[in-house]
Design a protein around this motif. Structure first.
Motif, PDB file in Angstrom:
ATOM      1  N   ILE A 210     -30.650-142.838   1.352  1.00  0.00           N
ATOM      2  CA  ILE A 210     -30.563-141.414   1.034  1.00  0.00           C
ATOM      3  C   ILE A 210     -30.754-141.185  -0.471  1.00  0.00           C
ATOM      4  O   ILE A 210     -31.432-140.236  -0.885  1.00  0.00           O
ATOM      5  CB  ILE A 210     -29.217-140.837   1.527  1.00  0.00           C
ATOM      6  N   ILE A 211     -30.182-142.052  -1.267  1.00  0.00           N
ATOM      7  CA  ILE A 211     -30.346-141.948  -2.723  1.00  0.00           C
ATOM      8  C   ILE A 211     -31.808-142.188  -3.112  1.00  0.00           C
ATOM      9  O   ILE A 211     -32.420-141.400  -3.826  1.00  0.00           O
ATOM     10  CB  ILE A 211     -29.424-142.958  -3.444  1.00  0.00           C
ATOM     11  N   ARG A 212     -32.373-143.269  -2.624  1.00  0.00           N
ATOM     12  CA  ARG A 212     -33.748-143.645  -2.975  1.00  0.00           C
ATOM     13  C   ARG A 212     -34.758-142.609  -2.499  1.00  0.00           C
ATOM     14  O   ARG A 212     -35.756-142.344  -3.175  1.00  0.00           O
ATOM     15  CB  ARG A 212     -34.065-145.007  -2.338  1.00  0.00           C
ATOM     16  N   ARG A 225     -35.302-131.960   4.010  1.00  0.00           N
ATOM     17  CA  ARG A 225     -34.157-132.673   4.584  1.00  0.00           C
ATOM     18  C   ARG A 225     -33.163-132.886   3.437  1.00  0.00           C
ATOM     19  O   ARG A 225     -33.507-133.484   2.420  1.00  0.00           O
ATOM     20  CB  ARG A 225     -34.574-134.015   5.190  1.00  0.00           C
ATOM     21  N   MET A 226     -31.938-132.416   3.610  1.00  0.00           N
ATOM     22  CA  MET A 226     -30.960-132.466   2.516  1.00  0.00           C
ATOM     23  C   MET A 226     -29.697-133.189   2.967  1.00  0.00           C
ATOM     24  O   MET A 226     -28.936-132.674   3.791  1.00  0.00           O
ATOM     25  CB  MET A 226     -30.651-131.046   2.037  1.00  0.00           C
ATOM     26  N   PHE A 227     -29.511-134.400   2.422  1.00  0.00           N
ATOM     27  CA  PHE A 227     -28.387-135.229   2.828  1.00  0.00           C
ATOM     28  C   PHE A 227     -27.385-135.480   1.702  1.00  0.00           C
ATOM     29  O   PHE A 227     -26.299-135.979   1.952  1.00  0.00           O
ATOM     30  CB  PHE A 227     -28.890-136.576   3.367  1.00  0.00           C
ATOM     31  N   TRP A 228     -27.765-135.195   0.457  1.00  0.00           N
ATOM     32  CA  TRP A 228     -26.811-135.358  -0.643  1.00  0.00           C
ATOM     33  C   TRP A 228     -25.717-134.294  -0.476  1.00  0.00           C
ATOM     34  O   TRP A 228     -26.014-133.110  -0.277  1.00  0.00           O
ATOM     35  CB  TRP A 228     -27.507-135.187  -1.990  1.00  0.00           C
ATOM     36  N   PRO A 229     -24.434-134.662  -0.555  1.00  0.00           N
ATOM     37  CA  PRO A 229     -23.359-133.696  -0.299  1.00  0.00           C
ATOM     38  C   PRO A 229     -23.214-132.663  -1.421  1.00  0.00           C
ATOM     39  O   PRO A 229     -23.247-133.004  -2.608  1.00  0.00           O
ATOM     40  CB  PRO A 229     -22.114-134.575  -0.193  1.00  0.00           C
ATOM     41  N   ARG A 230     -23.037-131.416  -1.015  1.00  0.00           N
ATOM     42  CA  ARG A 230     -22.863-130.329  -1.981  1.00  0.00           C
ATOM     43  C   ARG A 230     -21.690-130.616  -2.928  1.00  0.00           C
ATOM     44  O   ARG A 230     -21.731-130.260  -4.112  1.00  0.00           O
ATOM     45  CB  ARG A 230     -22.626-129.018  -1.241  1.00  0.00           C
ATOM     46  N   GLN A 231     -20.643-131.246  -2.420  1.00  0.00           N
ATOM     47  CA  GLN A 231     -19.471-131.539  -3.247  1.00  0.00           C
ATOM     48  C   GLN A 231     -19.838-132.351  -4.485  1.00  0.00           C
ATOM     49  O   GLN A 231     -19.189-132.237  -5.535  1.00  0.00           O
ATOM     50  CB  GLN A 231     -18.427-132.294  -2.408  1.00  0.00           C
ATOM     51  N   ASP A 238     -27.334-125.743  -9.382  1.00  0.00           N
ATOM     52  CA  ASP A 238     -27.027-124.673  -8.427  1.00  0.00           C
ATOM     53  C   ASP A 238     -27.602-124.939  -7.042  1.00  0.00           C
ATOM     54  O   ASP A 238     -27.025-124.529  -6.034  1.00  0.00           O
ATOM     55  CB  ASP A 238     -27.567-123.337  -8.951  1.00  0.00           C
ATOM     56  N   LYS A 239     -28.775-125.601  -6.987  1.00  0.00           N
ATOM     57  CA  LYS A 239     -29.421-125.930  -5.717  1.00  0.00           C
ATOM     58  C   LYS A 239     -29.867-127.386  -5.754  1.00  0.00           C
ATOM     59  O   LYS A 239     -30.274-127.888  -6.808  1.00  0.00           O
ATOM     60  CB  LYS A 239     -30.631-125.018  -5.477  1.00  0.00           C
ATOM     61  N   LEU A 240     -29.829-128.043  -4.599  1.00  0.00           N
ATOM     62  CA  LEU A 240     -30.168-129.462  -4.550  1.00  0.00           C
ATOM     63  C   LEU A 240     -31.580-129.724  -5.050  1.00  0.00           C
ATOM     64  O   LEU A 240     -31.831-130.708  -5.756  1.00  0.00           O
ATOM     65  CB  LEU A 240     -29.995-129.993  -3.118  1.00  0.00           C
ATOM     66  N   GLU A 241     -32.530-128.836  -4.715  1.00  0.00           N
ATOM     67  CA  GLU A 241     -33.920-129.052  -5.139  1.00  0.00           C
ATOM     68  C   GLU A 241     -34.093-128.942  -6.654  1.00  0.00           C
ATOM     69  O   GLU A 241     -35.099-129.419  -7.206  1.00  0.00           O
ATOM     70  CB  GLU A 241     -34.863-128.079  -4.432  1.00  0.00           C
ATOM     71  N   ASP A 242     -33.110-128.340  -7.358  1.00  0.00           N
ATOM     72  CA  ASP A 242     -33.207-128.210  -8.818  1.00  0.00           C
ATOM     73  C   ASP A 242     -33.205-129.572  -9.521  1.00  0.00           C
ATOM     74  O   ASP A 242     -33.666-129.684 -10.665  1.00  0.00           O
ATOM     75  CB  ASP A 242     -32.049-127.366  -9.362  1.00  0.00           C
ATOM     76  N   LEU A 243     -32.700-130.598  -8.841  1.00  0.00           N
ATOM     77  CA  LEU A 243     -32.638-131.925  -9.459  1.00  0.00           C
ATOM     78  C   LEU A 243     -34.016-132.488  -9.772  1.00  0.00           C
ATOM     79  O   LEU A 243     -34.158-133.334 -10.665  1.00  0.00           O
ATOM     80  CB  LEU A 243     -31.886-132.903  -8.543  1.00  0.00           C
ATOM     81  N   LYS A 244     -35.032-132.044  -9.074  1.00  0.00           N
ATOM     82  CA  LYS A 244     -36.369-132.622  -9.273  1.00  0.00           C
ATOM     83  C   LYS A 244     -37.127-131.995 -10.443  1.00  0.00           C
ATOM     84  O   LYS A 244     -38.198-132.486 -10.812  1.00  0.00           O
ATOM     85  CB  LYS A 244     -37.199-132.502  -7.991  1.00  0.00           C
TER      86      LYS A 244
END
Length: 415
Positions: A210-212, A225-231, A238-244
């Motif tokens: 999941i990390i890789r 597909r979003m598996f990283w936990p919001r916590q 603010d949003k998981l996709e912002d990490l990229k």
């Protein structure tokens, strides 16, 4: 084999790569003649070449059971992963999959490439499954039922908390660990491991994947597909996709390190599980993927490339792991080396640095206390690998090319 550039940089990769190539050719020649078994083993090598090689070392009955267990779960996973399938169609298939494996007329077209072939020709897997002994079939059915139900649950539920994350990973991978422990026990080769240890074996592998696979999963079309936990990720963006996005690189790396630190929680259980195994083939089957996981985490940690492309161990290093992993001492040595590599990358300014270092030091203590870290062992951390004289490298290639030609023609049946 590995690319020429990688081999020139790491010339000691060449012989393990050579042995791996020959072993792969030998494995292909061992594919059974019966149509349904031929399909299953051919498909196994297509969807996971390294897994296909390691599985060949198991005893015949256990090898067949593990092969079918893997393909059934790959098929189930193909249904879950296909984001083009509507929830109304997907959920009933996941819930009923444990019954479909008994029906050699059932198939469902989804997935891409070799996974589409697996789904279209699933009757071959069903026929092979029906050939297995009752103990193996019961274990596979039970895990498939529980996994399908868990996947269906998370189709309609996001991974919000770390508890959700652990629960999701339990359904898609921890249950694989439980199922394999049941198959090992059914074969008579091993005692039945505890559910807790078996679960950790699966969670460590799944969390590494999941990390890789962050970028591949977040860019999935038509739906991420979003598996990283919001916590975890909500502490940084603010949003998981912002990490990229490049402007969030600093926060992205901190979030990544938080995820890796979470995965390290399972290492002590994994080492205990592997130390309890008795059968050498089962041990190698379990140990090699675990070493690959700690090696992958060492590469991913503090590495912005996780959000830019693919980060994975080079083929030569993978070949070394497969070649060198035979005993628990080899496992302790590998985990010590890769935890040292990871520890060297920890930035004291990282918000989770203290927690990360504490977990790495606990792993290193176990490895040191094992007594396996002798000066004679081969380390995965080699200094000055690029200092080889170019003339010696050319000579090495000539010698090994001759050796490869000789082994290919004379030794394939001795592996």
């Amino acid at each position: 084999m590995g690319s020429l550039g990688a081999i020139l940089k790491h010339p000691d990769d060449f012989y393990p790569l050579l042995k791996l190539k020959i072993a792969a050719r030998h494995a292909e020649k061992q594919i059974p003649s019966e149509p349904h078994w031929a399909f299953c083993y051919s498909m196994l090598h297509k969807v996971s070449r390294s897994f296909g090689l390691v599985i060949q070392q198991l005893g015949p009955q256990l090898r067949d059971a593990v092969c079918i267990f893997y393909l059934v779960l790959r098929a189930l996973d193909t249904v879950e992963d296909d984001t083009s399938i509507s929830t109304e169609v997907k959920v009933p298939i996941l819930m009923a999959f444990h019954r479909h494996i008994y029906d050699n007329d059932w198939h469902f077209s989804c997935g891409t490439k070799e996974y589409k072939v697996l789904m279209d020709e699933f009757h071959h897997v069903s026929n092979a499954f029906l050939d297995l002994g009752s103990g193996y079939k019961e274990a596979i059915e039970d895990i498939t039922m529980r996994m399908g139900a868990g996947m269906a649950k998370f189709i309609c539920k996001e991974v919000e908390t770390i508890d959700d994350y652990d629960e999701y990973c339990h359904y898609v991978a921890g249950l694989v660990g439980l199922g394999l422990s049941k198959l090992f026990h059914a074969s008579g080769a091993e005692d039945l491991a505890t559910d807790s240890l078996s679960n950790s074996m699966g969670l460590f592998l799944q969390k590494t994947n999941i990390i890789r696979d962050y970028l591949e999963d977040i860019n999935e079309i038509p739906k991420s597909r979003m598996f990283w936990p919001r916590q975890i990720w909500s502490k940084y963006v603010d949003k998981l996709e912002d990490l990229k996005y490049e402007e969030n690189s600093g926060k992205a790396v901190q979030c990544l390190n938080d995820m890796v630190t979470n995965a390290l929680l399972h290492v002590e259980d994994c080492l205990k599980y592997m130390s309890d195994l008795r059968d050498p083939a089962i041990f190698r089957f379990c140990a090699i993927p675990q070493i690959m996981s700690i090696g992958t985490l060492a590469l991913c940690y503090n590495n912005i490339q996780v959000f830019r492309g693919v980060v994975k161990m080079r083929r030569g290093l993978t070949a070394k792991v497969i070649d060198r992993t035979n005993t628990m001492s080899d496992v302790y040595g590998a985990f010590f080396d890769f935890s040292c590599m990871l520890k060297s990358k920890v930035d004291n300014n990282d918000p989770n640095a203290t927690k990360t270092l504490s977990r790495l030091e606990a792993i290193q203590k176990i490895c040191k206390n094992s007594g396996a870290l002798t000066t004679k062992r081969k380390s995965y951390i080699i200094e000055n690998e690029s200092g080889y004289n170019s003339t010696l490298i050319v000579i090495l290639f000539i010698i090994l090319a001759i050796l490869y030609a000789y082994l290919s023609s004379n030794l394939p049946n001795s592996l």
